[in-house]
Design a protein around this motif. Structure first.
Motif, short mmCIF file in Angstrom:
data_model
loop_
_atom_site.label_atom_id
_atom_site.label_comp_id
_atom_site.label_asym_id
_atom_site.label_seq_id
_atom_site.Cartn_x
_atom_site.Cartn_y
_atom_site.Cartn_z
N LEU A 195 2.65 11.68 -3.78
CA LEU A 195 2.22 11.33 -2.74
C LEU A 195 2.65 12.01 -1.53
CD1 LEU A 195 0.15 9.26 -1.09
CD2 LEU A 195 2.06 7.64 -1.12
N LYS A 196 4.00 12.14 -1.48
CA LYS A 196 4.59 13.05 -0.41
C LYS A 196 4.17 14.34 -0.33
CE LYS A 196 6.23 10.42 1.68
NZ LYS A 196 6.50 9.08 1.21
N CYS B 208 0.87 -1.33 0.16
CA CYS B 208 0.09 -0.01 -0.12
C CYS B 208 0.78 1.36 -0.01
CB CYS B 208 -0.96 0.10 1.11
SG CYS B 208 -1.79 -1.47 1.42
N GLY B 209 0.33 2.15 -0.55
CA GLY B 209 1.07 3.46 -0.23
C GLY B 209 2.32 3.63 -0.84
N THR B 210 3.12 4.12 -0.08
CA THR B 210 4.56 4.22 -0.50
C THR B 210 5.46 3.04 -0.81
OG1 THR B 210 4.90 6.35 0.69
CG2 THR B 210 7.07 4.90 0.44
N THR C 191 0.15 -3.56 8.28
CA THR C 191 -1.07 -2.98 7.71
C THR C 191 -2.23 -3.92 7.24
OG1 THR C 191 0.68 -1.36 6.68
CG2 THR C 191 -1.17 -1.68 5.25
N SER D 118 5.64 -1.25 8.37
CA SER D 118 5.20 -1.26 9.82
C SER D 118 5.12 -2.84 10.09
CB SER D 118 3.86 -0.57 10.02
OG SER D 118 2.82 -1.49 9.23
N ILE E 32 5.09 -6.09 0.64
CA ILE E 32 5.95 -4.98 1.33
C ILE E 32 5.37 -4.12 2.36
CG2 ILE E 32 7.75 -3.11 0.63
CD1 ILE E 32 7.55 -4.09 -2.01
N SER E 33 5.87 -3.99 3.51
CA SER E 33 5.37 -3.26 4.59
C SER E 33 6.25 -2.54 5.57
CB SER E 33 4.19 -3.90 5.19
OG SER E 33 3.63 -3.18 6.32
N VAL F 79 -1.78 1.59 9.52
CA VAL F 79 -3.04 1.41 9.07
C VAL F 79 -3.75 0.24 9.53
CG1 VAL F 79 -5.00 2.09 7.50
CG2 VAL F 79 -2.60 3.30 7.36
N VAL G 125 5.12 10.17 10.08
CA VAL G 125 4.18 9.55 9.54
C VAL G 125 4.76 9.14 7.92
CG1 VAL G 125 1.72 9.64 8.50
CG2 VAL G 125 2.22 10.04 10.95
N ALA G 126 5.05 10.29 7.17
CA ALA G 126 5.49 10.13 5.89
C ALA G 126 6.61 9.18 5.71
CB ALA G 126 5.62 11.39 5.33
N SER G 127 6.54 8.20 4.95
CA SER G 127 7.81 7.17 4.92
C SER G 127 8.84 7.72 4.06
CB SER G 127 6.98 5.83 4.41
OG SER G 127 8.12 5.05 4.20
C1 F6R Z 1 3.13 7.31 2.91
C2 F6R Z 1 3.01 6.28 3.88
C3 F6R Z 1 1.83 5.37 3.55
C4 F6R Z 1 2.48 3.76 4.03
C5 F6R Z 1 1.33 2.78 3.72
C6 F6R Z 1 1.76 1.44 3.84
O1 F6R Z 1 4.34 8.43 3.27
O2 F6R Z 1 3.81 6.22 4.85
O3 F6R Z 1 1.42 5.54 2.32
O4 F6R Z 1 3.76 3.55 3.14
O5 F6R Z 1 0.50 3.06 4.71
O6 F6R Z 1 2.56 1.17 5.15
P1 F6R Z 1 3.35 -0.11 5.65
O7 F6R Z 1 4.56 0.05 4.72
O8 F6R Z 1 3.73 0.00 6.80
O9 F6R Z 1 2.41 -1.21 5.25
#
Ligand code: F6R
Length: 369
Positions: A241-242, A57-59, A109, A106, A103-104, A366, A155-157
């Motif tokens: 996104l950033k 998801c996301g980044t 997710t 945290s 890929i995550s 999340v 929060v921003a990766s």
């Molecule tokens: C953007 C950001 C989110 C995460 C996404 C997935 O800066 O941090 O888009 O990349 O919520 O999170 P993880 O990698 O923890 O599964």
């Protein structure tokens, strides 16, 4: 605890060379071979893999998009990258020969966790790429390759993203190595370049003052567009996104080739457009195409902010602002091209008075679907 920085995000951006080096540490031997014994999926199983599916998801999804280019090029195994939240709802085709990569950062997710559970139920093998020891996603996977970014608080990766890329390259190169594709020589030379990439990330960080100055002049804009091709396309998406999450601005990333199919209608006087330019060496067709894209948008009044390899003379005449990055093989370029976009978003958010580490409405992990 912010180590002298105003925000965790700034600290984490600055930590990227170390995060990248730590993620490579002990995984490449002196002869330039990959040692990923920790990936407990036996080489015999990896040789039989017929398809790779990446979910995130996301980044992390943007890292997965980049991984697709690397995996298909170096291993010739078909690879698809999918948003974890979409994956299991479309009845995906998976079997024992499918390798799923989750890929995550945290490891918690929920969308990614549900996608990997679904994949395992269908018999696929799951490899997690994760930054958090002992979290749920690696615990529920067949194998894990940890990224060593250290704790990411903002929060921003940022640093987690760069290390996710490194881990993806390692997996792609490892798959190429165990399967012995015809790209053997290229794989060896990329492994060499990858082992020196931290120095280049450091060089980028040292030249960021003009990027910060530029960002401050754009604080009153409503829209910023981002363009890229090939691996520069996911980089453009990540830059957008950033900016959305931190500066609360309308920001959109496009594949530069799509411009003429619609988005070029958005180009008007003075709209800032960030363009990620691939290396003029190697796949130079791509480079020439994007140079003509820059000409097209500039002729329509766009303010062009061009990220290009140092010494790339073709882009200079069309760049209102030029951000130079060190030369790297095309597939590795996201490791250096993303950094200016992180700095850009962070500075623009600060100039707009936003809370950089805790953007509104967002949570670091999340854990709901
Ligand atoms: C953007 C950001 C989110 C995460 C996404 C997935 O800066 O941090 O888009 O990349 O919520 O999170 P993880 O990698 O923890 O599964």
């Amino acid at each position: 605890e912010k180590g002298g920085y105003d925000y965790f995000m700034l600290k984490e951006i600055a930590e990227q060379p170390k995060a990248v080096a730590d993620t490579l540490l002990g995984r490449i031997d002196l002869a330039g071979n990959l040692c990923l014994d920790e990936v407990r999926i036996p080489a015999s199983v990896l040789r039989e893999v017929s398809k790779v599916v990446i979910v995130a998801c996301g980044t992390a999804y943007h890292a997965g998009m980049i991984a697709k280019y690397a995996i298909e090029h170096w291993t010739r195994i078909p690879c698809e990258t999918e948003l974890a939240s979409e994956f299991r709802y479309r009845d995906p085709i998976l079997d024992q020969r499918t390798l799923v990569i989750a890929i995550s950062q945290s490891g918690e997710t929920m969308d990614t966790l549900m996608a990997l559970r679904h994949a395992r139920e269908q018999g696929a093998k799951v490899l997690a790429i994760c930054n958090t020891n002992g979290s749920t996603i690696p615990r529920e996977s067949d194998a894990v390759l940890y990224t060593h970014a250290g704790p990411e608080v903002a929060v921003a990766s940022t640093k987690a993203f760069l290390t996710q890329l490194v881990a993806c390259y390692l997996v792609a190169l490892y798959l190429g190595q165990v399967r012995g594709t015809k790209w053997g020589d290229e794989i060896l030379s990329v492994i060499r370049e990858l082992s020196e990439i931290a120095t280049q990330v450091d060089q980028v960080l040292e030249t960021m003052e003009p990027v910060r100055e530029l960002a401050r002049t754009l604080a009153d804009k409503n829209t910023v567009l981002f363009l890229g091709r090939h691996v520069g396309y996911p980089v453009a998406l990540e830059g957008a996104l950033k900016l959305k999450e931190l500066a609360y601005m309308h920001a959109e990333g496009f594949a530069a080739g799509e411009l003429k199919h619609g988005p070029i209608a958005l180009i008007e006087q003075d709209v800032p457009v960030v363009v990620v330019v691939p290396s003029p060496r190697g796949r130079s067709v791509l480079h020439d195409k994007i140079v003509s894209n820059i000409q097209e948008i500039r002729a329509r009044g766009a303010r062009t902010i061009v990220i290009a390899e140092r010494g790339d003379e073709a882009v200079g005449p069309y760049a209102d602002h030029l951000i130079e990055i060190p030369a790297t093989p095309t597939l590795l370029q996201p490791l250096v091209a993303t950094v200016p976009l992180q700095v850009f978003a962070c500075e623009l958010a600060t100039a707009r008075g936003n809370e950089v580490d805790q953007p509104r409405n967002l949570a670091k992990s999340v854990t709901v679907e």
